[in-house]
Design a protein around this motif. Structure first.
Motif, PDB file in Angstrom:
ATOM      1  N   UNK A 436       0.826  -1.211   0.000  1.00  0.00           N
ATOM      2  CA  UNK A 436       0.000   0.000   0.000  1.00  0.00           C
ATOM      3  C   UNK A 436       0.858   1.257   0.000  1.00  0.00           C
ATOM      4  N   UNK A 437       0.421   2.244  -0.747  1.00  0.00           N
ATOM      5  CA  UNK A 437       1.078   3.551  -0.746  1.00  0.00           C
ATOM      6  C   UNK A 437       0.030   4.587  -0.366  1.00  0.00           C
ATOM      7  N   UNK A 438       0.096   5.043   0.874  1.00  0.00           N
ATOM      8  CA  UNK A 438      -0.839   6.044   1.378  1.00  0.00           C
ATOM      9  C   UNK A 438      -0.177   7.419   1.308  1.00  0.00           C
ATOM     10  N   UNK A 439      -0.813   8.332   0.596  1.00  0.00           N
ATOM     11  CA  UNK A 439      -0.299   9.693   0.499  1.00  0.00           C
ATOM     12  C   UNK A 439      -0.827  10.522   1.667  1.00  0.00           C
ATOM     13  N   UNK A 440      -0.033  11.490   2.143  1.00  0.00           N
ATOM     14  CA  UNK A 440      -0.480  12.333   3.264  1.00  0.00           C
ATOM     15  C   UNK A 440      -1.758  13.097   2.901  1.00  0.00           C
ATOM     16  N   UNK A 441      -2.620  13.268   3.888  1.00  0.00           N
ATOM     17  CA  UNK A 441      -3.850  14.037   3.687  1.00  0.00           C
ATOM     18  C   UNK A 441      -4.143  14.823   4.953  1.00  0.00           C
ATOM     19  N   UNK A 450      -2.380   4.983  -4.157  1.00  0.00           N
ATOM     20  CA  UNK A 450      -1.939   4.794  -5.536  1.00  0.00           C
ATOM     21  C   UNK A 450      -2.810   3.720  -6.168  1.00  0.00           C
ATOM     22  N   UNK A 451      -3.323   3.990  -7.384  1.00  0.00           N
ATOM     23  CA  UNK A 451      -4.203   3.029  -8.038  1.00  0.00           C
ATOM     24  C   UNK A 451      -4.069   3.031  -9.542  1.00  0.00           C
ATOM     25  N   UNK A 452      -4.760   2.067 -10.181  1.00  0.00           N
ATOM     26  CA  UNK A 452      -4.735   1.899 -11.637  1.00  0.00           C
ATOM     27  C   UNK A 452      -6.155   1.618 -12.117  1.00  0.00           C
ATOM     28  N   UNK A 453      -6.637   2.447 -13.031  1.00  0.00           N
ATOM     29  CA  UNK A 453      -7.966   2.224 -13.616  1.00  0.00           C
ATOM     30  C   UNK A 453      -7.919   1.005 -14.530  1.00  0.00           C
ATOM     31  N   UNK A 657      -5.803  -1.216  -6.712  1.00  0.00           N
ATOM     32  CA  UNK A 657      -5.152  -0.320  -5.765  1.00  0.00           C
ATOM     33  C   UNK A 657      -3.861  -0.957  -5.277  1.00  0.00           C
ATOM     34  N   UNK A 658      -2.816  -0.189  -5.212  1.00  0.00           N
ATOM     35  CA  UNK A 658      -1.529  -0.707  -4.769  1.00  0.00           C
ATOM     36  C   UNK A 658      -1.663  -1.281  -3.359  1.00  0.00           C
TER      37      UNK A 658
END
Length: 704
Positions: A436-441, A450-453, A657-658
């Protein structure tokens, strides 16, 4: 009723005044002593758990102990009773706890016992926080845990008949045959089992009574998991009867092996059997026996946890552990909904003590709001986890209205849309082993990943309801499949893609499911669709509607492979006629006209024959009943076939989703963010194949 009267009648009594506990490791115990050989005297004592004081602990329910579905019972009124202490003080207690103390008196039980409603000052939030934080230690240090299931009733009498008479015969049969009989031969759905036992078939009403017993409140309680898993020794009391815990555990194990729940209904809704609490608690027993209480820690705990996490680092093991346990907690009940999380704190804390790591979970805090508690738990887990397995616990939310962010499960809901065994992390790897790659919010209620359609949903097939109680003959799904090429992207026939998708391509602890499951699928389809036509004829003046079955019949004859997996229309109609004749025989048997002996014999022979054939469907039926729950079949613009959440709509997006083991269905919002609809199974990409076959573009996905 008074639980005790041990003070002189002229003594002035006052409500119990709790004294502050000296330290976080202290707790209180209720000391029960005999006053005159007939009545009890009660005293509250304070102890330090580090002192290894000898005591027992009670596992019970605060409210009605019986099943809410117990027929013919008056509404349960939780009348308050009073327990009087030696110091002249008293405490009001609920009806079930008063019954428990009375039962102790009848059974002559004495000594120190820990009871949450008495030993914790429930009006002091700070004390509740501290005591819940050490509750795992309280039950682990108790010499014995006493489980109170409630008073004896008709449902418990049914259960005891099974426990004392029928289950021993089944055990002897299995032992004598040495497991050499054919597969599924110990199922209560198989008439041949009764022949070998020399017993008549068990009536459905008996199975319904057993389900009512296993629906008692104790089996549904959230705290039961911790209380049983951590207990050194367990006694079970129902009414005035003691039940040996090991015997009780074996009783439930044998029941589960026998497919008894499939006998609850045959010609009516069988959804009741999916989440019987007594079936769920079997996983608690297995966990206790093989993990917490069995074998050396390293070979027991680590071996088990290795299956639910990709690594062997202590933190990874704990994350996998919690992902698995929180899913099982969904089907339990708690008076305070925050306890769906806090009931796991003691388990996690004991685990962390063994592994010499800090507990990543926030300590219980009953000041916090429910949404805050759940959100903080989820973020803490995902920030430390190697997968996004927690997202598999998000329940279906058709109207999108919730006090929680879409990515935070409502752990108090008794159902989820997650695919079984995704919690183990062993079957699927759709995101190709990524972390998983969680970006700061700045907003803690938003999750940025991070994801891929992958694709867009273009058609909706049948839901679990339509295929279950409505018995739809796969009309919409068959039409969608007929628009696809006869060969799927995997090279498999469309019919094979259908049955593998319905069970998420897992059966008999294998993924992909073994090819022979196709035979079970064929029998299931024959049974399902013939019953669909039979019910239409039985309950509708219009008679059968051949147009509804036509697409499936067309799919069956579209290729030789499909015909081997999907029964033809003539076969379906032939089985439908058998069901109709069985029904007619039953109606005549109960009428004034009656039946001749030959007619009765013919009817029984016909019923036995069809039941034997239906037994062949069990390997597939077991899986679809478990997996295809609150889901619907879907197809996408690129021709993918999948099982998605029930509330999935046309136009919803499928993303990888990663860190996700499975694809997820997302719903785009006008501001560029997404709502998480839920996880899905998409045939042909569950092992990361999409990264090889598709042109996937990386992006940031914000879930709200």
């Amino acid at each position: 009723m008074q639980a005790s009267e041990n003070e002189e009648s002229d003594r002035t009594t006052h409500e119990l005044q709790y004294q502050q506990l000296p330290s976080p490791s202290h707790t209180r115990l209720l000391r029960i002593a005999s006053k005159d050989g007939k009545q009890f005297s009660y005293e509250m004592v304070t102890v330090d758990l580090a002192s290894r004081q000898t005591y027992n602990a009670l596992s019970y329910t605060w409210g009605n102990p019986l099943s809410p579905s117990n027929p013919g019972k008056q509404p349960y009124i939780n009348r308050l009773s009073q327990i009087n202490f030696k110091n002249g003080q008293f405490l009001s207690i609920g009806r079930n706890l008063a019954t428990a103390l009375l039962r102790f008196q009848e059974l002559g039980l004495r000594g120190d016992i820990w009871i949450d409603a008495i030993c914790i000052n429930q009006s002091d939030v700070e004390e509740r926080n501290a005591q819940v934080a050490i509750m795992g230690d309280i039950y682990a240090n108790a010499e014995k845990v006493t489980v109170l299931l409630g008073d004896d009733d008709w449902d418990s009498q049914v259960a005891f008949v099974f426990l004392d008479l029928f289950i021993p015969k089944l055990e002897d049969l299995i032992k004598n045959e040495g497991g050499k009989d054919q597969e599924y031969s110990y199922s209560f759905t198989d008439p041949r089992l009764y022949d070998r036992l020399g017993e008549p078939m068990i009536p459905q009403e008996i199975f319904d009574g057993l389900a009512t017993f296993l629906d008692r409140a104790w089996f549904r309680r959230a705290w039961t998991f911790q209380e049983i898993v951590l207990a050194r020794q367990i006694d079970v009391i129902c009414g005035t009867r003691y039940i040996d815990w090991e015997r009780f555990e074996e009783f439930l194990r044998m029941l589960e092996m026998s497919d008894w729940h499939l006998k609850l209904s045959r010609f009516q809704d069988s959804s009741k059997s999916k989440q019987i609490p007594g079936r769920i608690i079997r996983s608690t027993m297995v966990y206790r026996k093989h993990v917490a209480c069995g074998g050396p820690y390293e070979s027991g705990q680590r071996k088990y946890l290795e299956k639910i996490s990709a690594g062997l680092k202590p933190t990874d093991l704990l994350m996998g552990e919690l992902n698995s346990l929180v899913h099982s907690m969904r089907h339990r009940k708690a008076t305070d909904l925050r306890d769906h999380i806090y009931a796991l704190y003691g388990i996690a804390d004991r685990f962390c003590q063994h592994m010499d790591i800090a507990n990543p979970l926030a300590a219980p805090d009953y000041h916090g709001a429910l949404a805050q508690t759940y959100t903080e738990y989820c973020r803490a887990i995902m920030e430390k986890s190697k997968t996004l397995l927690l997202l598999s616990n998000v329940e279906d939310r058709p109207d999108e209205s919730s006090q929680f962010p879409s990515w935070v499960p409502n752990f108090s809901k008794g159902w989820t849309i997650g695919l079984p065994s995704t919690g183990s992390g062993t079957y699927y790897d759709a995101a190709k082993g990524s972390r998983p790659l969680l970006f700061p919010s700045p907003d803690k209620y938003r999750l940025v990943l991070k994801g891929y359609y992958l694709d867009t949903v273009t058609s909706l097939g049948e839901s679990d309801f339509e295929l279950g109680r409505a018995r739809s003959p796969f009309t919409k799904t068959a039409r969608s499949l007929l628009e696809l090429p006869t060969k799927y992207a995997t090279g498999q026939d469309r019919a094979e893609v259908l049955w593998r998708t319905l069970i998420a391509d897992q059966a008999q602890d294998q993924c992909p499911a073994p090819p022979e499951i196709a035979d079970a699928f064929r029998e299931h389809m024959l049974m399902h669709n013939s019953m669909a036509i039979f019910n239409t004829e039985l309950f509708s003046d219009k008679g059968p509607e051949p147009e509804t079955i036509k697409p499936l019949a067309q799919l069956a004859t579209s290729t030789p492979e499909a015909l081997r997996m999907i029964p033809s229309l003539p076969e379906i109609l032939e089985r439908k006629d058998i069901y109709a004749e069985i029904q007619a025989t039953r109606e005549l048997e109960g009428s004034e006209q009656g039946l001749t002996q030959d007619q009765i014999q013919r009817g029984n022979t016909m019923l036995q024959g069809v039941l034997t054939k239906e037994t062949k469907a069990l390997p597939f039926a077991r899986q679809i009943n478990t997996i295809f729950n609150r889901k619907r079949l879907v197809t996408t613009s690129k021709g993918f076939v999948g099982a998605a959440p029930l509330s999935t709509r046309k136009g919803d997006k499928v993303y990888l989703l990663s860190g996700g083991r499975v694809p997820f269905v997302l719903r785009a919002r006008s501001d560029g963010t997404y709502i998480l609809v839920g996880e899905s199974y998409v045939h042909g990409i569950m092992q990361g194949e999409a990264f090889e076959r598709e042109q996937l573009v990386e992006s940031q996905v914000t879930l709200v």
